[in-house]
Design a protein around this motif. Structure first.
Motif, PDB file in Angstrom:
ATOM      1  N   SER A   1      34.883  30.068  32.929  1.00 42.02           N
ATOM      2  CA  SER A   1      35.379  29.632  34.229  1.00 42.02           C
ATOM      3  C   SER A   1      35.953  28.219  34.131  1.00 42.02           C
ATOM      4  CB  SER A   1      34.242  29.660  35.260  1.00 42.02           C
ATOM      5  OG  SER A   1      34.714  29.198  36.512  1.00 42.02           O
TER       6      SER A   1
ATOM      7  N   ASP B   1      40.211  34.285  38.194  1.00 42.16           N
ATOM      8  CA  ASP B   1      39.491  34.874  39.330  1.00 42.16           C
ATOM      9  C   ASP B   1      39.926  34.191  40.612  1.00 42.16           C
ATOM     10  OD1 ASP B   1      38.299  32.413  39.315  1.00 42.16           O
ATOM     11  OD2 ASP B   1      36.449  33.097  38.369  1.00 42.16           O
TER      12      ASP B   1
ATOM     13  N   ALA C   1      45.428  34.794  40.337  1.00 40.93           N
ATOM     14  CA  ALA C   1      44.498  35.739  40.958  1.00 40.93           C
ATOM     15  C   ALA C   1      45.218  36.852  41.698  1.00 40.93           C
ATOM     16  CB  ALA C   1      43.557  34.994  41.907  1.00 40.93           C
TER      17      ALA C   1
ATOM     18  N   PRO D   1      44.520  40.979  39.820  1.00 41.70           N
ATOM     19  CA  PRO D   1      43.167  41.080  39.245  1.00 41.70           C
ATOM     20  C   PRO D   1      42.999  42.394  38.488  1.00 41.70           C
ATOM     21  CG  PRO D   1      43.098  41.499  41.606  1.00 41.70           C
ATOM     22  CD  PRO D   1      44.498  41.069  41.304  1.00 41.70           C
TER      23      PRO D   1
ATOM     24  N   ASP E   1      36.953  41.850  41.656  1.00 36.91           N
ATOM     25  CA  ASP E   1      36.500  40.455  41.751  1.00 36.91           C
ATOM     26  C   ASP E   1      35.390  40.288  42.794  1.00 36.91           C
ATOM     27  OD1 ASP E   1      36.858  37.941  40.559  1.00 36.91           O
ATOM     28  OD2 ASP E   1      37.852  37.171  42.355  1.00 36.91           O
TER      29      ASP E   1
ATOM     30  N   GLU F   1      32.805  41.245  37.292  1.00 33.97           N
ATOM     31  CA  GLU F   1      34.227  41.495  37.587  1.00 33.97           C
ATOM     32  C   GLU F   1      35.040  40.205  37.547  1.00 33.97           C
ATOM     33  OE1 GLU F   1      33.626  45.413  40.486  1.00 33.97           O
ATOM     34  OE2 GLU F   1      34.021  43.428  41.356  1.00 33.97           O
ATOM     35  N   LYS F   2      34.447  39.101  37.998  1.00 29.93           N
ATOM     36  CA  LYS F   2      35.142  37.817  37.932  1.00 29.93           C
ATOM     37  C   LYS F   2      35.335  37.394  36.488  1.00 29.93           C
ATOM     38  CE  LYS F   2      33.685  36.027  42.449  1.00 29.93           C
ATOM     39  NZ  LYS F   2      32.957  34.940  43.147  1.00 29.93           N
TER      40      LYS F   2
ATOM     41  N   ASN G   1      38.247  39.187  35.129  1.00 28.98           N
ATOM     42  CA  ASN G   1      39.517  38.678  35.671  1.00 28.98           C
ATOM     43  C   ASN G   1      39.912  37.337  35.038  1.00 28.98           C
ATOM     44  OD1 ASN G   1      39.890  40.871  37.349  1.00 28.98           O
ATOM     45  ND2 ASN G   1      38.776  39.948  39.071  1.00 28.98           N
ATOM     46  N   ARG G   2      38.938  36.605  34.475  1.00 22.25           N
ATOM     47  CA  ARG G   2      39.275  35.357  33.781  1.00 22.25           C
ATOM     48  C   ARG G   2      39.650  35.709  32.344  1.00 22.25           C
ATOM     49  NH1 ARG G   2      34.470  33.775  36.451  1.00 22.25           N
ATOM     50  NH2 ARG G   2      33.331  33.925  34.452  1.00 22.25           N
TER      51      ARG G   2
END
Length: 620
Positions: free
Chosen positions: A510, A553, A593, A596, A600, A605-606, A609-610
Motif C-alpha cells: 500500500s 485500490d 482505481a 479494479p 475492493d 481484494e484491495k 487491486n494494488r
C-alpha cells in the motif's frame, strides 16, 4: 317784387319728407319772406328761413328747372332695372361692334365668360352642342374614316398580293429587322409616287395664292391651271347643290391618265396636289394638316385677300412639305466574288460551332465517366478562359481523373481538374482502403456483396485483431464488414505464452511504487516468457507489443491513485528492460482505481487491486 319758385330744393333735411308736405313748408317760408319784405319791423324781429338771398334762389330755380327735370328722369331710368336694361339694349350691339373694330381687348375679356357659359350649357343640355357640331363633325369624321379605311385596304391588298412570293419572304425578313409591319414594308416597295405640283387657290376670288413644283416637273402657266381648277370646283359645287339652296362639295380626287389630282378644301382657300403614280392615303393627311396650319396662321389675311399675295408672307416653304415622293428601291446586284468573304466567315463560324459542340459532347461524356467512378463526386463543369474546369471531391484511392481523359477523346491541356480530398464510404473504395491498410494474407479474400464486404479464408490471430480494430475505427454509415466466415489460424505456442504473460499479477504494498522483494522471481519469469513470445511472433511473421497497466485500490484521492499506478507501471517497465526486453515493445498505462481487478471490498481484494498487469497485442 321778385317771383319765387315753389319747386323744392333738394336739401338733406327734406330728403325723406313727402312731396306735398315739403311744398307746404316751402310755401310757408316764401310767405314769411314776403311779409318780412313788406314789414321792416317784422323783418327785424323774425329771422329768415333762407340762407342766402331768396331772390337769387328764385332766379336759380327758374334757370335750372328744365335740367333738374331731365336729371330726375335719368335718375329714375337708372334706378329702375327694367328701364335701364331697355336703354342699354338699344345701343349694346353698336357698342360691341365699335369695341371689336378698335382692338381685340373685348374678345380677350369676353372669352373666359363665353367658355364658362358654353361649359354650363353643355352640362345642362349636351344635345344642344351636339346639334351645333353635327353638321361639321359628321362629314369630317366620315371623310377621315373613309381615308383610313382606304389606306388600310390598300396595305392589305398589297400585303396579300406579295404574301406567298419569294419577294414577300424577303420583305417579311426586312419587316422583322426594322420593327415595322409587313404591310408598311410592302407599301414602301410597291407604292411609287411623286407630288409634282401643289396649288393654293383662294376660294372667293379663284386667284392663285402660291404654287410649288418638284424639280424637273413639266407644267403650264400656274395661274391658268389654278383658274381652270377653280372653275371646275365651282361648276361641280353649283351643279350638285342641294335642293334647300346649299352648295355641294367640290372635287376630292380627279384622275387624268397617269396623273391624279387631290383637293383639300378649307374655309378661305383650297389645296390641289398633282400626283404622278400611286400615292398612299397618308398623303391626304399631310395635305389636310398643311392647309389647316395655313388657315390657322393666316385666317385674317385670307379673309381680307383681294389680289395682293404679299400680305400672306412666304407660302412656298409651307407648301414644300407636300412635295413628297417615294421611288422604287434599287436592287444592286453584288459581284460573285463579294460572296466569298461571307461564305468563308459562315464556314468558319459553322466549323467553330461544330467543334465547340463536339468538345462539349466529349466533356459531357468525360463528366459522366467521372460520376460513374466510385469515390468521385463532380460538383461543377464550366468553360472559362478557353479551358474546361471540372471540380469536385475525390477520394485518394479513387481512379485518377486524368486517366479518363483519353477515353473521352479529350486532350489533357483542354481540361483542368480541381479536386478536394475526402474519405468516400463507397464499398469499392472501402475495399481498396482495407486492402491498403490491412494487407490481408494470401489465404484471405475480400468480396463485395451489395453494401457488405465479406472476408473469407484463414488468417492469423494478429491480422484478425487488426481487422477488427480497422472496423471499429470506421465512421458511422460505413458499409458493413463481415468477418464471420474468416477462420482464425492460431499457433499453440504463441497462444500459451500470451495467456501465461497476461495471467501474471504483480502485487505492491500500500502506497509503494515498487513491487515487493519476493516478486523478483516473478519478474524474471515474465521477462523469460516475453523473450520467447517475441521470438515465436517473429517466426510467424508479425510482432508483439506489451502494455503494462498500473492499478491502485480505492484508498485516497483519485489523482494520487493515478499517479501511483503510473509510477508502478514505469517501475515494472524499467525492471523488464533491465532483464533484456526492448523498451520499444513496452508501453505503460495508468488505470488507478478506475479499473479494479476485484470489487475492493476486503483487504485481500484491495491487495489484488494494488498491482500491475500485462496485455499482449500483435502488430505487423
Amino acid at each position: 317784387m321778385s317771383s319765387l319758385s315753389l319747386s323744392a330744393r333738394d336739401t338733406p333735411d327734406m330728403a325723406d319728407t313727402p312731396i306735398d308736405e315739403a311744398r307746404i313748408r316751402r310755401l310757408a317760408d316764401l310767405l314769411l319772406e314776403v311779409a318780412r319784405t313788406v314789414d321792416p319791423e317784422l323783418a327785424a324781429s323774425v329771422p329768415s328761413n333762407f340762407e342766402g338771398d331768396p331772390r337769387l334762389e328764385a332766379l336759380r330755380s327758374v334757370l335750372l328747372e328744365h335740367d333738374r327735370a331731365a336729371f330726375a328722369r335719368l335718375q329714375q331710368k337708372v334706378d329702375d332695372p327694367q328701364e335701364f336694361a331697355e336703354a342699354v339694349s338699344a345701343v349694346l350691339a353698336s357698342a360691341f361692334a365699335l369695341a371689336a373694330s378698335r382692338d381685340e381687348r373685348l374678345a380677350s375679356i369676353l372669352a373666359p365668360t363665353m367658355e364658362r357659359a358654353t361649359q354650363a350649357s353643355i352640362r345642362t343640355n349636351p344635345k344642344t352642342m351636339v346639334g351645333i357640331l353635327y353638321p361639321l363633325m359628321g362629314p369630317a369624321i366620315s371623310k377621315s374614316l373613309a381615308e383610313t379605311l382606304d389606306g388600310t385596304l390598300q396595305g392589305l391588298n398589297q400585303a396579300f398580293k406579295y404574301s406567298f412570293s419569294w419577294q414577300g419572304l424577303k420583305w417579311r425578313l426586312e419587316a422583322y429587322r426594322s420593327g415595322s409591319t409587313f404591310a408598311d414594308v410592302v407599301l414602301k416597295h410597291t407604292v411609287v409616287f411623286r407630288v409634282e405640283h401643289v396649288f393654293l387657290i383662294h376660294r372667293k376670288t379663284g386667284l392663285l395664292l402660291e404654287h410649288v413644283a418638284a424639280a424637273e416637273a413639266a407644267s403650264q402657266d400656274p395661274h391658268m391651271v389654278s383658274g381652270m381648277l377653280s372653275a371646275i370646283q365651282d361648276f361641280v359645287r353649283d351643279s350638285f347643290s342641294s335642293a334647300e339652296g346649299g352648295r355641294g362639295g367640290g372635287i376630292d380626287s380627279l384622275r387624268l391618265g397617269d396623273l391624279t389630282i387631290w383637293c383639300e378644301e378649307g374655309p378661305s382657300a383650297f389645296l390641289a396636289a398633282v400626283i404622278r403614280g400611286n400615292p398612299p392615303e397618308s398623303l391626304h393627311t399631310q395635305l389636310r394638316e398643311t392647309l389647316g396650319h395655313i388657315h390657322e396662321d393666316l385666317h385674317g389675311p385670307l379673309e381680307q385677300f383681294e389680289g395682293d399675295s404679299a400680305i400672306l408672307g412666304d407660302l412656298s416653304t409651307r407648301l414644300g412639305s407636300c412635295l413628297q415622293q417615294q421611288e422604287q428601291p434599287k436592287e444592286e446586284r453584288l459581284s460573285r466574288w463579294l460572296w466569298i468573304l461571307p461564305l468563308v466567315l459562315v464556314i468558319a463560324v459553322v466549323s467553330w460551332a461544330v467543334s465547340r459542340a463536339v468538345e462539349e459532347s466529349r466533356v459531357d461524356a468525360y463528366v459522366q465517366l467521372l460520376r460513374d467512378q466510385p469515390g468521385v463526386v463532380v460538383t461543377g463543369a464550366e468553360r472559362r478562359d478557353g479551358l474546361w474546369h471540372v471540380s469536385g471531391l475525390r477520394d485518394p484511392l479513387a481512379t485518377d481523373p486524368a486517366e479518363l481523359l483519353a477515353k473521352a477523346n479529350l486532350a489533357p491541356d483542354r481540361v483542368a481538374g480541381h479536386w478536394e480530398p475526402y474519405q468516400a464510404l463507397n464499398p469499392a473504395i472501402l475495399l481498396k482502403r482495407m486492402e491498403a491498410t490491412l494487407s490481408p494474407p494470401t489465404d484471405v479474400s475480400l468480396v463485395i456483396y451489395g453494401n457488405t464486404i465479406r472476408a473469407r479464408g484463414s488468417a492469423p490471430q494478429h491480422w484478425v485483431e487488426k481487422a477488427r480494430a480497422f472496423i471499429a475505427a470506421l465512421p458511422a454509415g460505413s458499409p458493413r464488414i463481415d468477418l464471420a466466415e474468416l477462420q482464425d489460424v492460431q499457433d499453440p505456442t504463441f497462444i500459451a505464452l500470451r495467456q501465461a504473460i497476461q495471467a501474471h499479477i504483480i502485487p505492491f504494498d500500500s502506497g509503494s511504487p515498487r513491487p515487493a522483494r519476493d516478486q523478483e522471481p516473478r519478474l524474471d519469469k515474465i521477462a523469460e516468457e516475453l523473450a520467447q513470445l517475441i521470438k515465436v511472433a517473429r517466426g510467424l511473421g508479425f510482432s508483439v507489443r506489451v502494455t503494462i497497466i498500473g492499478h491502485a485500490d480505492a484508498t485516497g484521492r483519485d489523482t494520487s491513485n493515478l499517479s501511483l499506478s503510473a509510477a508502478r507501471a514505469e517501475v515494472v517497465r524499467s525492471m523488464l528492460r533491465a532483464r533484456g526486453i526492448a523498451p520499444d515493445l513496452l508501453s505503460v498505462r495508468s488505470a488507478g482505481a478506475l479499473e479494479p481487478l476485484k470489487p475492493d471490498a476486503t483487504d485481500e481484494e484491495k491487495a489484488i487491486n494494488r498491482s500491475v498487469t500485462l496485455t499482449v497485442s500483435t502488430t505487423d
